[in-house]
Design an enzyme around this catalytic site. Structure first.
Site, mmCIF file in Angstrom:
data_model
loop_
_atom_site.group_PDB
_atom_site.id
_atom_site.type_symbol
_atom_site.label_atom_id
_atom_site.label_comp_id
_atom_site.label_asym_id
_atom_site.label_seq_id
_atom_site.Cartn_x
_atom_site.Cartn_y
_atom_site.Cartn_z
ATOM 1 N N HIS A 111 30.439 43.157 44.069
ATOM 2 C CA HIS A 111 31.627 43.156 43.217
ATOM 3 C C HIS A 111 32.882 42.995 44.074
ATOM 4 O O HIS A 111 33.066 43.686 45.070
ATOM 5 C CB HIS A 111 31.690 44.471 42.442
ATOM 6 C CG HIS A 111 32.737 44.504 41.374
ATOM 7 N ND1 HIS A 111 32.463 44.164 40.066
ATOM 8 C CD2 HIS A 111 34.046 44.834 41.406
ATOM 9 C CE1 HIS A 111 33.552 44.299 39.337
ATOM 10 N NE2 HIS A 111 34.529 44.695 40.131
ATOM 11 N N ASP A 118 39.248 38.571 37.155
ATOM 12 C CA ASP A 118 38.129 39.191 37.877
ATOM 13 C C ASP A 118 38.073 40.671 37.535
ATOM 14 O O ASP A 118 39.096 41.336 37.427
ATOM 15 C CB ASP A 118 38.278 38.982 39.389
ATOM 16 C CG ASP A 118 39.463 39.722 39.970
ATOM 17 O OD1 ASP A 118 40.574 39.670 39.374
ATOM 18 O OD2 ASP A 118 39.310 40.370 41.027
ATOM 19 N N SER A 119 36.870 41.189 37.338
ATOM 20 C CA SER A 119 36.625 42.604 37.073
ATOM 21 C C SER A 119 37.377 43.048 35.811
ATOM 22 O O SER A 119 37.158 42.493 34.731
ATOM 23 C CB SER A 119 37.012 43.433 38.297
ATOM 24 O OG SER A 119 36.548 44.753 38.188
ATOM 25 N N SER A 120 38.306 44.018 35.920
ATOM 26 C CA SER A 120 39.053 44.412 34.730
ATOM 27 C C SER A 120 39.918 43.265 34.232
ATOM 28 O O SER A 120 40.232 43.189 33.040
ATOM 29 C CB SER A 120 39.919 45.635 35.033
ATOM 30 O OG SER A 120 40.805 45.377 36.102
ATOM 31 N N ALA A 150 35.043 36.435 36.016
ATOM 32 C CA ALA A 150 34.414 36.784 37.283
ATOM 33 C C ALA A 150 34.078 38.273 37.280
ATOM 34 O O ALA A 150 34.971 39.113 37.149
ATOM 35 C CB ALA A 150 35.342 36.447 38.446
#
Length: 306
Positions: free
Chosen positions: A272, A146-148, A174
């Site tokens: 987010h 997820d994200s980074s 994600a």
């Protein structure tokens, strides 16, 4: 959520301060019990320290090998750890029926790009090589994040393709970080007011790349990779109210154009990081269940093609 989280737009912040805010603000749902959850250290990149991982096993014993999912946590390459994403990994293991290996990669700014990406690749290669010992099927190996962490998962698929392995059967991204330039419309539309801000993202990139890092390197910005052919089937999960949304939409379209089977899951009205609110936000549980099912379908398709 925003009230207790440092905002880089209001003045300089130290990594220690924002890490503490992330730990304090992380919401822990009741931990889903699993038969076995184990911490261990595995080999890192050549010349680098070993990498701590946490292995989640969804069943006590299985008559046949299970899929394996290597998971990379988010946090702008600076924040979060195995504990902040423990709940998501437990749910993913349970809902996907897979052994999940969560990776405690080196974080910025102490360790800048490409340290995290190389750690992510090294652990993925280790899981592939140790699949039998882990009770896993090496032909059903996925990466997720997820994200980074989504950035790292996407980077690992590129690295595996470019370096001749390991073979990755699927990827779950994600709300991934994909492009250091931050030029799309969603960076303006959702740049403030939805918890994760454009200012946060700019600060994360500064920590990850430093003064001399090359953000155009496709292992740093997978969205800038010139060629996306030969990558594994993808599940791309995006919230509507996210500065990163348009980068994710563009990446999903490019994957499809490159002949990569891609399932796009766009969740309206959420922001987010919303997957971390499972048990509180219904959309988080629904999205994680849907993503796990889509990942299972991609892995099953890979198994049939063997």
């Amino acid at each position: 959520m925003s009230a207790g989280f440092p905002d880089p737009a209001l003045g300089p912040i130290e990594p220690a301060a924002i890490r503490q805010a992330a730990r304090s603000g992380a919401r822990s749902r009741p931990a889903r019990p699993l038969p076995r959850v184990t911490d261990r250290y595995v080999p890192g990149p050549a010349g680098a320290p070993e990498v701590r991982v946490r292995i989640y096993e969804p069943v006590a014993a299985s008559a046949s090998p299970l899929p394996a999912v290597v998971f990379f946590h988010g946090g702008g390459w600076v924040l979060c750890d195995l504990d902040t994403h423990d709940g998501i990994c437990r749910e993913l293991a349970y809902r996907a029926g897979a052994v999940v290996v969560s990776v405690d990669y080196r974080r910025a700014p102490e360790h800048r790009f490409p340290s995290a990406a190389e750690d992510a690749y090294a652990v993925t290669a280790w899981v592939s090589g140790q699949a039998a010992a882990l009770g896993c099927d090496p032909t059903r190996l996925a990466v997720a994040g997820d994200s980074s962490g989504g950035n790292l998962a996407a980077a690992v698929t590129l690295m595996a393709r470019d370096r001749g392995g390991p073979v990755i059967a699927a990827q779950l991204l994600a709300y991934p970080v994909l492009d250091h330039r931050m030029e799309t419309r969603s960076y303006a539309t959702y740049g403030t007011g939805f918890f994760h801000t454009t200012a946060h993202m700019r600060w994360y990139w500064e920590q990850y790349l430093g003064a001399d890092g090359d953000g155009s390197d496709p292992y740093a910005s997978p969205g800038l990779a010139a060629d996306l052919t030969g990558l594994p089937p993808a599940v791309v999960l995006l919230p509507e109210c996210d500065p990163l949304r348009d980068d994710g939409l563009r990446y999903a379209r490019r994957l499809e154009s490159a002949g990569v089977a891609t399932e796009l899951c766009l969740w309206p009205g959420v922001f987010h990081g919303f997957l971390g609110l499972g048990g509180l936000l219904p959309q988080a549980d629904q999205a994680l269940t849907g993503a796990a099912r889509a990942l299972c379908a991609a892995l099953a398709s890979a198994e049939r093609e063997q």
